[in-house]
Design a protein around this motif. Sequence first.
Motif: not given
Length: 151
Positions: A121-129, A131-135
């Motif tokens: 789930a984390q990888d799916r979210f970060e691939s769409e959004y 990694s830097a934006q997620s942080a």
Amino acid sequence: MTKRNEIDPDTPLCCNCARLRRAARVVTRLYDDCLAPTGINTNQFTILGYLFRERGPLRMMALGELLAMDRATIGHNLKPLERDGYITIAVDKTDRRARLVSVTKAGIAKILEAHPHWVLAQDRFESEYGSAQSAKLRHMLDCAAEQHLES
């Protein structure tokens, strides 16, 4: 410009709460879908994770504060975890009014089982959004949660 006593039809578009809740529902659905094969949901995974991280029992109220949940809500979320043997809830010997929540061996096993699904789930979210934006998002959300905006 709308007067104070008039309803602005654009209110939902600029409402911080509505936008946060909308995003939370979408993201929660992603994580819940990924965790579904393990039989626990995002809230349960998070609770078990905090208990595991602390390496010891937490008072129910302290756990509620970490999760920004009131006593009734945290109690409601703990019941299925206790029923399934993932946590124990005991009276605090130093303050009989307080309850101590501990993760069990079965709870740790459940975290270990669920973790790869959470990573998905984390990888799916970060691939769409991103990694830097997620942080940045996590930082902004932590800042918002720390504002103690209760009325």
